[in-house]
Design a protein around this motif. Sequence first.
Motif, PDB file in Angstrom:
ATOM      1  N   VAL A 190      -3.088   3.986   5.228  1.00 26.61           N
ATOM      2  CA  VAL A 190      -3.427   2.618   4.712  1.00 26.61           C
ATOM      3  C   VAL A 190      -2.304   1.799   4.224  1.00 26.61           C
ATOM      4  O   VAL A 190      -1.100   2.335   3.782  1.00 26.61           O
ATOM      5  N   ASN A 191      -2.520   0.365   3.990  1.00 21.86           N
ATOM      6  CA  ASN A 191      -1.515  -0.367   3.406  1.00 21.86           C
ATOM      7  C   ASN A 191      -1.955  -1.645   2.457  1.00 21.86           C
ATOM      8  O   ASN A 191      -1.058  -2.301   2.173  1.00 21.86           O
ATOM      9  N   THR A 192      -3.197  -1.195   1.821  1.00 18.52           N
ATOM     10  CA  THR A 192      -3.578  -2.103   0.990  1.00 18.52           C
ATOM     11  C   THR A 192      -4.407  -1.178  -0.323  1.00 18.52           C
ATOM     12  O   THR A 192      -4.889  -0.153   0.105  1.00 18.52           O
ATOM     13  N   TRP A 193      -4.610  -1.577  -1.379  1.00 15.72           N
ATOM     14  CA  TRP A 193      -5.291  -0.922  -2.290  1.00 15.72           C
ATOM     15  C   TRP A 193      -6.287  -0.494  -1.912  1.00 15.72           C
ATOM     16  O   TRP A 193      -7.183   0.509  -2.459  1.00 15.72           O
ATOM     17  N   TRP A 194      -7.216  -1.516  -1.652  1.00 11.40           N
ATOM     18  CA  TRP A 194      -8.549  -1.297  -1.211  1.00 11.40           C
ATOM     19  C   TRP A 194      -9.049  -0.439  -0.111  1.00 11.40           C
ATOM     20  O   TRP A 194      -9.841   0.096  -0.044  1.00 11.40           O
ATOM     21  N   HIS A 195      -7.862  -0.627   0.850  1.00 12.39           N
ATOM     22  CA  HIS A 195      -8.234   0.360   1.956  1.00 12.39           C
ATOM     23  C   HIS A 195      -7.857   1.764   1.474  1.00 12.39           C
ATOM     24  O   HIS A 195      -8.630   2.789   1.791  1.00 12.39           O
ATOM     25  N   MET A 196      -7.088   2.073   0.670  1.00 10.74           N
ATOM     26  CA  MET A 196      -6.820   3.216  -0.042  1.00 10.74           C
ATOM     27  C   MET A 196      -8.065   3.729  -0.749  1.00 10.74           C
ATOM     28  O   MET A 196      -8.524   4.813  -0.937  1.00 10.74           O
ATOM     29  N   PHE A 197      -8.791   2.635  -1.531  1.00 13.18           N
ATOM     30  CA  PHE A 197     -10.043   2.935  -2.291  1.00 13.18           C
ATOM     31  C   PHE A 197     -11.098   3.612  -1.268  1.00 13.18           C
ATOM     32  O   PHE A 197     -11.756   4.259  -1.510  1.00 13.18           O
ATOM     33  N   TRP A 199       5.199   9.167   0.593  1.00 13.95           N
ATOM     34  CA  TRP A 199       4.039   9.296  -0.290  1.00 13.95           C
ATOM     35  C   TRP A 199       3.077   9.381   0.946  1.00 13.95           C
ATOM     36  O   TRP A 199       2.067  10.085   0.614  1.00 13.95           O
ATOM     37  N   ARG A 200       3.101   8.988   1.993  1.00 15.90           N
ATOM     38  CA  ARG A 200       2.001   8.926   3.108  1.00 15.90           C
ATOM     39  C   ARG A 200       1.916  10.533   3.695  1.00 15.90           C
ATOM     40  O   ARG A 200       0.862  11.097   3.828  1.00 15.90           O
ATOM     41  N   LEU A 201       3.214  11.027   3.595  1.00 12.63           N
ATOM     42  CA  LEU A 201       3.095  12.705   3.946  1.00 12.63           C
ATOM     43  C   LEU A 201       2.320  13.523   2.889  1.00 12.63           C
ATOM     44  O   LEU A 201       1.693  14.573   3.241  1.00 12.63           O
ATOM     45  N   SER A 243     -12.700  16.071   4.532  1.00 13.57           N
ATOM     46  CA  SER A 243     -11.680  16.080   3.643  1.00 13.57           C
ATOM     47  C   SER A 243     -10.443  16.099   4.634  1.00 13.57           C
ATOM     48  O   SER A 243      -9.504  15.111   4.046  1.00 13.57           O
ATOM     49  N   ALA A 244     -10.170  16.670   6.029  1.00  7.52           N
ATOM     50  CA  ALA A 244      -9.061  16.575   6.670  1.00  7.52           C
ATOM     51  C   ALA A 244      -8.921  14.808   7.058  1.00  7.52           C
ATOM     52  O   ALA A 244      -7.940  14.542   7.038  1.00  7.52           O
ATOM     53  N   ILE A 245     -10.394  14.294   7.489  1.00  9.17           N
ATOM     54  CA  ILE A 245      -9.972  13.016   8.206  1.00  9.17           C
ATOM     55  C   ILE A 245      -9.549  11.998   6.870  1.00  9.17           C
ATOM     56  O   ILE A 245      -8.681  11.003   7.202  1.00  9.17           O
ATOM     57  N   ALA A 246     -10.016  12.021   5.700  1.00 13.04           N
ATOM     58  CA  ALA A 246      -9.874  11.166   4.765  1.00 13.04           C
ATOM     59  C   ALA A 246      -8.445  11.611   4.247  1.00 13.04           C
ATOM     60  O   ALA A 246      -7.711  10.280   3.930  1.00 13.04           O
ATOM     61  N   CYS A 247      -7.860  12.688   4.344  1.00 18.32           N
ATOM     62  CA  CYS A 247      -6.409  12.822   3.649  1.00 18.32           C
ATOM     63  C   CYS A 247      -5.423  12.210   4.935  1.00 18.32           C
ATOM     64  O   CYS A 247      -4.612  11.551   4.552  1.00 18.32           O
ATOM     65  N   LEU A 248      -5.706  12.288   6.187  1.00 21.25           N
ATOM     66  CA  LEU A 248      -4.944  11.733   7.122  1.00 21.25           C
ATOM     67  C   LEU A 248      -5.268  10.293   7.265  1.00 21.25           C
ATOM     68  O   LEU A 248      -4.248   9.376   7.240  1.00 21.25           O
ATOM     69  N   TRP A 249      -6.438   9.816   6.925  1.00 20.73           N
ATOM     70  CA  TRP A 249      -6.609   8.458   6.899  1.00 20.73           C
ATOM     71  C   TRP A 249      -5.813   7.696   5.647  1.00 20.73           C
ATOM     72  O   TRP A 249      -5.395   6.663   5.556  1.00 20.73           O
ATOM     73  N   GLN A 250      -5.622   8.476   4.581  1.00 27.83           N
ATOM     74  CA  GLN A 250      -4.958   7.872   3.473  1.00 27.83           C
ATOM     75  C   GLN A 250      -3.617   7.707   3.557  1.00 27.83           C
ATOM     76  O   GLN A 250      -2.863   6.811   3.074  1.00 27.83           O
ATOM     77  N   GLY A 251      -2.910   8.381   4.724  1.00 31.20           N
ATOM     78  CA  GLY A 251      -1.495   8.359   5.029  1.00 31.20           C
ATOM     79  C   GLY A 251      -1.158   6.976   5.821  1.00 31.20           C
ATOM     80  O   GLY A 251      -0.119   6.509   6.121  1.00 31.20           O
ATOM     81  N   THR A 285      -4.935  16.505  -6.275  1.00 30.71           N
ATOM     82  CA  THR A 285      -3.819  16.356  -7.033  1.00 30.71           C
ATOM     83  C   THR A 285      -2.216  15.899  -6.010  1.00 30.71           C
ATOM     84  O   THR A 285      -1.243  15.610  -6.701  1.00 30.71           O
ATOM     85  N   VAL A 286      -2.479  15.660  -4.936  1.00 24.61           N
ATOM     86  CA  VAL A 286      -1.407  15.090  -3.993  1.00 24.61           C
ATOM     87  C   VAL A 286      -1.036  13.685  -4.608  1.00 24.61           C
ATOM     88  O   VAL A 286       0.011  13.285  -4.098  1.00 24.61           O
ATOM     89  N   VAL A 287      -2.210  12.878  -5.026  1.00 27.85           N
ATOM     90  CA  VAL A 287      -2.153  11.554  -5.225  1.00 27.85           C
ATOM     91  C   VAL A 287      -1.236  11.512  -6.569  1.00 27.85           C
ATOM     92  O   VAL A 287      -0.679  10.435  -7.163  1.00 27.85           O
ATOM     93  N   ASN A 288      -1.197  12.687  -7.357  1.00 23.54           N
ATOM     94  CA  ASN A 288      -0.183  12.417  -8.459  1.00 23.54           C
ATOM     95  C   ASN A 288       1.038  12.155  -8.406  1.00 23.54           C
ATOM     96  O   ASN A 288       1.507  11.141  -9.174  1.00 23.54           O
ATOM     97  N   GLY A 289       1.650  12.489  -7.321  1.00 21.08           N
ATOM     98  CA  GLY A 289       3.102  12.477  -6.948  1.00 21.08           C
ATOM     99  C   GLY A 289       3.063  10.864  -6.151  1.00 21.08           C
ATOM    100  O   GLY A 289       3.860   9.970  -6.257  1.00 21.08           O
ATOM    101  N   ALA A 290       2.008  10.804  -5.138  1.00 24.88           N
ATOM    102  CA  ALA A 290       2.165   9.603  -4.333  1.00 24.88           C
ATOM    103  C   ALA A 290       1.913   8.402  -5.186  1.00 24.88           C
ATOM    104  O   ALA A 290       2.643   7.425  -4.514  1.00 24.88           O
ATOM    105  N   GLN A 291       1.329   8.157  -6.089  1.00 23.58           N
ATOM    106  CA  GLN A 291       1.077   6.980  -6.732  1.00 23.58           C
ATOM    107  C   GLN A 291       1.994   6.393  -7.641  1.00 23.58           C
ATOM    108  O   GLN A 291       2.468   5.262  -7.813  1.00 23.58           O
ATOM    109  N   ILE A 292       3.194   7.253  -7.515  1.00 22.67           N
ATOM    110  CA  ILE A 292       4.552   6.524  -8.217  1.00 22.67           C
ATOM    111  C   ILE A 292       4.987   5.601  -7.453  1.00 22.67           C
ATOM    112  O   ILE A 292       5.627   4.713  -7.658  1.00 22.67           O
ATOM    113  N   PHE A 293       4.773   5.785  -5.868  1.00 26.88           N
ATOM    114  CA  PHE A 293       5.369   4.854  -4.900  1.00 26.88           C
ATOM    115  C   PHE A 293       4.232   3.787  -4.532  1.00 26.88           C
ATOM    116  O   PHE A 293       4.759   2.790  -4.307  1.00 26.88           O
TER     117      PHE A 293
END
Length: 632
Positions: A218-225, A294-296, A208-216, A143-151
């Motif tokens: 990224v700079n493109t949609w495909w990298h976030m994917f 949103w990265r945080l 989970s920990a590595i992927a969550c840090l990784w998500q913070g 659910t952290v993506v819920n608010g982050a996607q706004i940005f």
Amino acid sequence: MFGKEEIGPFANPQQKLNIQHVEKSSSPMPRRVPGTAAERARRNINAKLANPLAGYSYEELRRQGINFAVQHKMGDEEDIRAFAIGAVLAQMPEKFTSVPDLKPEEAEILQKEFTHRWSQPWTMYLVIILCSLSAAVQGMDETVVNGAQIFYKYQFGIGGGDSRSNWLVGLVNASPYLCCAVIGCWLTVPFNAWFGRRGTIFITCCFSAIACLWQGFVNTWWHMFIARFALGFGIGPKSATVPIYAAETAPPAIRGALVMQWQMWTAFGIMFGYAADLAFYEVPDPAGIVGLNWRLMMASAMTPAIMVCCFVFTCPESPRWYMSRKRYDKAYESMCSLRFHKIQAARDLFYMHTLLEAENGMKLGQNKILEMITVPRNRRALIASELVMFLQQFCGVNVIAYYSSEIFLEATNQRNALTASLGWGLINWLFAIPAVYTIDTFGRRNLLLTTFPLMSLSMFFTGFSFWIPQETHSSARLACIALGTYFFGIVYSVGEGPVPFTYSAEAYPLYIRSYGMALATATTWLFNFILGVTWPSLRSAFTPQGAFSWYAAWIIVGWWLILMLMPETKGKTLEELDQVFSVSTSFHARYGLRQIPYFFSRYILRKNVRPEVLYEREDACAMPPDAGYNTV
């Protein structure tokens, strides 16, 4: 919703239906058990698995316990005595007062299992904390993506609202569940075989920990994917392993409640994810960084995962896993740390051993995966399990869980949208707590039949609230949307939230249960992905009114399917579940439809009518032709 149809007598005694499981030797003309010889063998195996120690005398059990301890070098004379008594207690733990060899202090400890069931060794509390925190990891990951996607969707150029952007936003948000469905869940068996329960939890939380840090970063949609797809390797195997670990370490008195808490603490993690979104909302961007807030948000989900990794190995490994690896001494050591007394540890370990021996002795000559479909009893369990798993997603719950901030944004500003999302998460968690009580009080089927109409009304109300003009009645519009989603969260949390995993875990016979649970888990993540990836386009094409009504309509369809295809499993033994799922699909569907006029007469017209009983424990009469094992 339809009364106590499982326990009351028939309005017409001539309609009694009883399913036989075993031939009675005392009968002058023994009746043949329905089905082929292979099917009768499977039912005999299931009965044996229900209590593999049934029929043994006191001395036979003592001798088995002593032989087990000596054969596997389980310690000194005190340990051998513990296994001698433990083997006797394993047959009927509640009959401990009739065991002559018990000392008074040992009897007192055994008595406390029933009078103070939540009084446990500190290591058991540590396991409870581990399982609860692992569930919170799951919820926060979702659910952290819920608010982050706004940005981030505007930063990545996919926030334009056109068809391409809608599909890409949905694909990015739902990518972890795609991974769970096609790869992650199917890694559960090899991960558990190679690394054990604790090792699997550790590895998945590292993912989970590595992927969550990784998500913070990224700079493109495909990298976030890609980063979010990798998150699925943490979500999938963990969602299946933690409930197994809880069930294998908990004492019988609290096992069901502890396994049930997976849903409750996942809801807590969902709420905590919303709280993180709100906490980092106003973080400004420093020089050289765009979108720090949103990265945080995305990276914050790594916190509970790191906490799990730090102390998972201070908990004992599952004794059952040790026994599956033939490491009996380590299994006994682990069990002793989870129980107050060696007799308790010996009892539970010996019973576990006999159950494993019974499972290993099942040689039916068939593929277990194939038997999930070809054996009618198993197929009916499969249909019911897959039905509730499908409806857990297609009731639309994760539309709210993943997109509530976007939904509320159509009625208010960003900060208020995040606050409203937090309110939904709080309600979802708080009302998951009483589900531990309601699921065994009202029954699985009755809970769903009662809550589904309320869920459908909530969805219709939420969708129709978008017709309130934003320009002149913005506060009323937000209040009604929030009210609809909040009420949906309340009724979902006590019904379709906890029921599917509990139902799937008990519907299948033990010899195929692990396969059934793997399929059930993969099913829920597959439809979770479909829900997440299609919502932005669905909302754009149908408008919010039509999109919410779409899921409200699925809930109505689901109510009818549950009424006709889902037998009740509350409070039934394994043998009784064989009886329940022996009723043919067509016969049960007609029985379900007959419950509608009964309910109307009993609760609307207030007539004194008695409910029909579909199955009873006694073998009083012959089985109708369409209720056998060989029908569809």
